[in-house]
Design an enzyme around this catalytic site. Structure first.
Site, short mmCIF file in Angstrom:
data_model
loop_
_atom_site.label_atom_id
_atom_site.label_comp_id
_atom_site.label_asym_id
_atom_site.label_seq_id
_atom_site.Cartn_x
_atom_site.Cartn_y
_atom_site.Cartn_z
N LYS A 11 0.82 -1.22 0.00
CA LYS A 11 0.00 0.00 0.00
C LYS A 11 0.86 1.27 0.00
O LYS A 11 2.06 1.22 0.29
CB LYS A 11 -0.93 -0.04 1.23
CG LYS A 11 -1.97 -1.18 1.18
CD LYS A 11 -2.91 -1.09 2.37
CE LYS A 11 -3.99 -2.17 2.31
NZ LYS A 11 -4.92 -2.08 3.45
N TYR A 51 -12.27 -2.20 -3.73
CA TYR A 51 -12.76 -2.34 -2.34
C TYR A 51 -14.28 -2.22 -2.24
O TYR A 51 -14.81 -1.93 -1.16
CB TYR A 51 -12.09 -1.30 -1.44
CG TYR A 51 -10.72 -1.71 -0.92
CD1 TYR A 51 -10.57 -2.81 -0.08
CD2 TYR A 51 -9.57 -0.98 -1.24
CE1 TYR A 51 -9.34 -3.19 0.42
CE2 TYR A 51 -8.32 -1.35 -0.74
CZ TYR A 51 -8.21 -2.45 0.09
OH TYR A 51 -6.99 -2.83 0.60
N ASN A 114 -2.01 0.36 6.73
CA ASN A 114 -1.45 -0.86 7.32
C ASN A 114 -0.62 -1.67 6.33
O ASN A 114 -0.47 -2.88 6.46
CB ASN A 114 -2.56 -1.69 7.97
CG ASN A 114 -3.64 -2.10 6.99
OD1 ASN A 114 -3.53 -1.82 5.80
ND2 ASN A 114 -4.67 -2.77 7.48
N HIS A 117 -2.23 -5.40 1.57
CA HIS A 117 -3.52 -6.08 1.37
C HIS A 117 -3.23 -7.53 1.00
O HIS A 117 -2.27 -7.80 0.28
CB HIS A 117 -4.31 -5.42 0.22
CG HIS A 117 -5.45 -6.29 -0.24
ND1 HIS A 117 -6.68 -6.28 0.37
CD2 HIS A 117 -5.52 -7.26 -1.22
CE1 HIS A 117 -7.47 -7.18 -0.21
NE2 HIS A 117 -6.79 -7.78 -1.17
N GLU A 128 -9.63 -10.95 -7.52
CA GLU A 128 -8.67 -9.86 -7.31
C GLU A 128 -7.46 -9.99 -8.24
O GLU A 128 -6.96 -8.99 -8.75
CB GLU A 128 -8.23 -9.83 -5.85
CG GLU A 128 -9.35 -9.37 -4.92
CD GLU A 128 -8.98 -9.37 -3.45
OE1 GLU A 128 -9.85 -9.03 -2.62
OE2 GLU A 128 -7.82 -9.70 -3.10
P1 ADP Z 1 -7.79 -6.73 5.84
O1 ADP Z 1 -6.99 -5.77 4.96
O2 ADP Z 1 -6.98 -7.20 7.03
O3 ADP Z 1 -8.41 -7.86 5.06
P2 ADP Z 1 -10.46 -5.52 5.94
O4 ADP Z 1 -10.75 -6.30 4.70
O5 ADP Z 1 -11.39 -5.65 7.11
O6 ADP Z 1 -8.98 -5.86 6.50
O7 ADP Z 1 -10.36 -3.97 5.60
C1 ADP Z 1 -9.76 -3.55 4.39
C2 ADP Z 1 -8.87 -2.36 4.69
O8 ADP Z 1 -9.67 -1.26 5.13
C3 ADP Z 1 -7.86 -2.55 5.82
O9 ADP Z 1 -6.69 -3.25 5.44
C4 ADP Z 1 -7.57 -1.12 6.21
O10 ADP Z 1 -6.66 -0.49 5.28
C5 ADP Z 1 -8.93 -0.48 6.07
N1 ADP Z 1 -9.66 -0.49 7.34
C6 ADP Z 1 -10.24 -1.55 7.95
N2 ADP Z 1 -10.82 -1.21 9.13
C7 ADP Z 1 -10.61 0.14 9.26
C8 ADP Z 1 -10.96 1.10 10.25
N3 ADP Z 1 -11.64 0.75 11.36
N4 ADP Z 1 -10.57 2.39 10.06
C9 ADP Z 1 -9.89 2.75 8.94
N5 ADP Z 1 -9.52 1.89 7.96
C10 ADP Z 1 -9.86 0.60 8.12
MG MG Z 2 -9.87 -7.80 3.58
#
Ligand code: ADP
Ligand code: MG
Length: 140
Positions: A11, A51, A114, A117, A128
């Site tokens: 990212k 997304y 974070n 992905h 994807e």
């Molecule tokens: P992952 O990436 O671990 O699969 P999710 O699919 O739940 O997590 O969420 C997709 C992305 O959305 C996350 O990696 C993060 O960048 C963002 N995200 C998730 N939860 C939050 C939150 N509470 N606040 C801000 N961004 C979030």
């Molecule tokens: Mg996810």
């Protein structure tokens, strides 16, 4: 366990801090092979489509802005149980909950920024991968 392929994205928070190589080393150390990779700059619309599953979540707008803010590196990782293995190497979504040694524990800035992905299931992995790569670009 079967050989699988999964879609990974390094990212913008990580590409900006020049962490592509360090993150790729984590994948390779875990036995995941990078069988396709390219650096691209997503538009907000492209990030939004990728997304779309999160479109009703409160963080969707912020997530799309972030993913389109700077370049990303999209990749296909291949290996035994690659989908689950990548999720292990990534660590929990919230870096404060991620296990020591995981990518998110070491590099993520926040729950939103974070660093990586990873696809979460075989069905999402194939959709994807096809969003970013043609079959000709996957060299296993
Ligand atoms: P992952 O990436 O671990 O699969 P999710 O699919 O739940 O997590 O969420 C997709 C992305 O959305 C996350 O990696 C993060 O960048 C963002 N995200 C998730 N939860 C939050 C939150 N509470 N606040 C801000 N961004 C979030
Ligand atoms: Mg996810």
């Amino acid at each position: 366990m079967a050989t699988e392929r999964t879609l990974s994205i390094i990212k913008p928070d990580a590409t900006r801090r020049n962490l592509t190589g360090k993150i790729n080393a984590k994948f390779e150390e875990a036995g995941l092979r990078i069988i396709a990779q390219k650096r691209i700059h997503l538009s907000k619309a492209q990030a939004g489509e990728f997304y779309a599953v999160h479109k009703d979540r409160p963080f969707y707008g912020e997530l799309c802005d972030f993913m389109a803010s700077e370049p990303v590196v999209v990749q296909v990782l291949e290996g035994e149980g690659a989908i689950a293995k990548n999720r292990e190497v990534m660590g929990a979504t919230n870096p404060s909950e991620a296990e020591a040694g995981t990518i998110r524990a070491e590099f993520a800035l926040s729950i939103g920024e974070n660093s990586v992905h990873g696809s979460d299931a075989p069905e999402t992995a194939s959709v994807e991968i096809a969003y970013f790569f043609s079959g000709l670009e996957l060299v296993g």
